[in-house]
Motif scaffolding. Structure first.
Motif, PDB file in Angstrom:
ATOM      1  N   ASP A 187       0.834  -1.212   0.000  1.00 51.22           N
ATOM      2  CA  ASP A 187       0.000   0.000   0.000  1.00 51.22           C
ATOM      3  C   ASP A 187       0.862   1.252   0.000  1.00 51.22           C
ATOM      4  OD1 ASP A 187      -2.389  -1.445   0.100  1.00 51.22           O
ATOM      5  OD2 ASP A 187      -2.499  -1.351   2.294  1.00 51.22           O
ATOM      6  N   ILE A 188       1.919   1.235   0.810  1.00 52.46           N
ATOM      7  CA  ILE A 188       2.819   2.387   0.877  1.00 52.46           C
ATOM      8  C   ILE A 188       3.473   2.603  -0.486  1.00 52.46           C
ATOM      9  CG2 ILE A 188       4.903   3.318   1.961  1.00 52.46           C
ATOM     10  CD1 ILE A 188       4.154   1.536   4.440  1.00 52.46           C
ATOM     11  N   GLN A 189       3.942   1.513  -1.098  1.00 47.36           N
ATOM     12  CA  GLN A 189       4.588   1.612  -2.409  1.00 47.36           C
ATOM     13  C   GLN A 189       3.614   2.138  -3.458  1.00 47.36           C
ATOM     14  OE1 GLN A 189       6.332  -2.022  -3.819  1.00 47.36           O
ATOM     15  NE2 GLN A 189       7.245  -1.047  -5.595  1.00 47.36           N
ATOM     16  N   GLN A 190       2.398   1.633  -3.462  1.00 50.41           N
ATOM     17  CA  GLN A 190       1.394   2.048  -4.442  1.00 50.41           C
ATOM     18  C   GLN A 190       1.077   3.536  -4.298  1.00 50.41           C
ATOM     19  OE1 GLN A 190      -2.262  -0.149  -4.243  1.00 50.41           O
ATOM     20  NE2 GLN A 190      -3.274   1.145  -5.766  1.00 50.41           N
ATOM     21  N   HIS A 191       0.903   4.015  -3.075  1.00 52.84           N
ATOM     22  CA  HIS A 191       0.602   5.433  -2.853  1.00 52.84           C
ATOM     23  C   HIS A 191       1.766   6.315  -3.287  1.00 52.84           C
ATOM     24  CE1 HIS A 191      -3.072   4.461  -0.852  1.00 52.84           C
ATOM     25  NE2 HIS A 191      -3.257   5.694  -0.431  1.00 52.84           N
ATOM     26  N   ALA A 192       2.985   5.886  -2.983  1.00 53.01           N
ATOM     27  CA  ALA A 192       4.158   6.662  -3.380  1.00 53.01           C
ATOM     28  C   ALA A 192       4.248   6.769  -4.902  1.00 53.01           C
ATOM     29  CB  ALA A 192       5.433   6.047  -2.818  1.00 53.01           C
ATOM     30  N   GLU A 193       3.974   5.668  -5.589  1.00 52.60           N
ATOM     31  CA  GLU A 193       4.021   5.678  -7.051  1.00 52.60           C
ATOM     32  C   GLU A 193       2.911   6.545  -7.635  1.00 52.60           C
ATOM     33  OE1 GLU A 193       4.133   1.661  -8.541  1.00 52.60           O
ATOM     34  OE2 GLU A 193       5.981   1.224  -7.459  1.00 52.60           O
ATOM     35  N   GLU A 194       1.696   6.427  -7.096  1.00 48.01           N
ATOM     36  CA  GLU A 194       0.552   7.172  -7.629  1.00 48.01           C
ATOM     37  C   GLU A 194       0.645   8.670  -7.336  1.00 48.01           C
ATOM     38  OE1 GLU A 194      -2.927   5.379  -5.928  1.00 48.01           O
ATOM     39  OE2 GLU A 194      -2.769   3.587  -7.175  1.00 48.01           O
ATOM     40  N   ILE A 195       0.997   9.020  -6.118  1.00 50.16           N
ATOM     41  CA  ILE A 195       0.932  10.418  -5.696  1.00 50.16           C
ATOM     42  C   ILE A 195       2.253  11.149  -5.918  1.00 50.16           C
ATOM     43  CG2 ILE A 195       0.537  11.948  -3.727  1.00 50.16           C
ATOM     44  CD1 ILE A 195      -1.424   9.747  -2.691  1.00 50.16           C
ATOM     45  N   LEU A 196       3.370  10.502  -5.597  1.00 51.55           N
ATOM     46  CA  LEU A 196       4.668  11.164  -5.703  1.00 51.55           C
ATOM     47  C   LEU A 196       5.392  10.856  -7.011  1.00 51.55           C
ATOM     48  CD1 LEU A 196       5.888  10.570  -2.037  1.00 51.55           C
ATOM     49  CD2 LEU A 196       4.814  12.632  -2.980  1.00 51.55           C
ATOM     50  N   GLY A 197       4.941   9.822  -7.718  1.00 58.69           N
ATOM     51  CA  GLY A 197       5.537   9.480  -9.004  1.00 58.69           C
ATOM     52  C   GLY A 197       6.897   8.800  -8.903  1.00 58.69           C
ATOM     53  N   VAL A 198       7.182   8.162  -7.782  1.00 60.13           N
ATOM     54  CA  VAL A 198       8.454   7.470  -7.600  1.00 60.13           C
ATOM     55  C   VAL A 198       8.210   6.069  -7.053  1.00 60.13           C
ATOM     56  CG1 VAL A 198       9.785   9.563  -7.203  1.00 60.13           C
ATOM     57  CG2 VAL A 198       8.745   8.425  -5.283  1.00 60.13           C
ATOM     58  N   ARG A 199       9.157   5.180  -7.329  1.00 59.88           N
ATOM     59  CA  ARG A 199       9.082   3.814  -6.799  1.00 59.88           C
ATOM     60  C   ARG A 199      10.131   3.679  -5.700  1.00 59.88           C
ATOM     61  NH1 ARG A 199       7.411  -1.449  -9.079  1.00 59.88           N
ATOM     62  NH2 ARG A 199       8.428  -2.998  -7.777  1.00 59.88           N
ATOM     63  N   PRO A 200       9.700   3.633  -4.449  1.00 55.56           N
ATOM     64  CA  PRO A 200      10.653   3.554  -3.337  1.00 55.56           C
ATOM     65  C   PRO A 200      11.321   2.185  -3.246  1.00 55.56           C
ATOM     66  CG  PRO A 200       8.398   3.571  -2.529  1.00 55.56           C
ATOM     67  CD  PRO A 200       8.319   3.732  -4.010  1.00 55.56           C
ATOM     68  N   CYS A 201      12.519   2.186  -2.671  1.00 56.27           N
ATOM     69  CA  CYS A 201      13.267   0.948  -2.406  1.00 56.27           C
ATOM     70  C   CYS A 201      12.663   0.250  -1.184  1.00 56.27           C
ATOM     71  CB  CYS A 201      14.726   1.267  -2.115  1.00 56.27           C
ATOM     72  SG  CYS A 201      15.575   2.064  -3.468  1.00 56.27           S
ATOM     73  N   LEU A 202      12.986  -1.026  -1.028  1.00 58.46           N
ATOM     74  CA  LEU A 202      12.446  -1.802   0.087  1.00 58.46           C
ATOM     75  C   LEU A 202      12.851  -1.202   1.431  1.00 58.46           C
ATOM     76  CD1 LEU A 202      10.826  -4.208   1.095  1.00 58.46           C
ATOM     77  CD2 LEU A 202      12.903  -5.600   0.889  1.00 58.46           C
ATOM     78  N   TRP A 203      14.099  -0.729   1.571  1.00 60.46           N
ATOM     79  CA  TRP A 203      14.524  -0.172   2.864  1.00 60.46           C
ATOM     80  C   TRP A 203      13.708   1.072   3.194  1.00 60.46           C
ATOM     81  CZ3 TRP A 203      16.384   4.690   3.772  1.00 60.46           C
ATOM     82  CH2 TRP A 203      16.874   5.415   2.685  1.00 60.46           C
ATOM     83  N   GLN A 204      13.363   1.872   2.173  1.00 59.58           N
ATOM     84  CA  GLN A 204      12.545   3.060   2.408  1.00 59.58           C
ATOM     85  C   GLN A 204      11.155   2.659   2.885  1.00 59.58           C
ATOM     86  OE1 GLN A 204      13.221   4.489  -1.599  1.00 59.58           O
ATOM     87  NE2 GLN A 204      14.138   6.368  -0.786  1.00 59.58           N
TER      88      GLN A 204
END
Length: 85
Positions: free
Chosen positions: A17-34
């Motif tokens: 969910d965190i990854q999906q929101h970051a991609e949708e709203i911020l336009g970036v794909r975070p790393c697993l550690w993030q």
């Protein structure tokens, strides 16, 4: 669709969910550690200490919890004087 704040509902978002929101709203794909740091921040059951090299994406890590805390404030302490050396 607004995700409930973990403070209000007691529900915590999953890492996906965190990854999906970051991609949708911020336009970036975070790393697993993030994602794991954000998950720990959202739990709010202990302090979180994160060390990463310059350019690794610490700033994104501190922005992502705000996607789930619509009324939240995030305070980040950083040694800016060290960046100038």
């Amino acid at each position: 669709m607004a995700t409930p704040s973990p403070n209000q509902s007691g529900m915590l978002p999953s890492i996906s969910d965190i990854q999906q929101h970051a991609e949708e709203i911020l336009g970036v794909r975070p790393c697993l550690w993030q994602l794991k740091v954000v998950e720990a921040l959202l739990k709010q059951d202990q302090d979180v200490f994160c060390i990463a090299r310059t350019g690794m994406g610490k700033t994104l890590t501190f922005w992502m919890p705000l996607l789930f805390r619509l009324d939240g404030i995030q305070i980040v302490v950083t040694p800016l004087n060290m960046l100038g050396k």
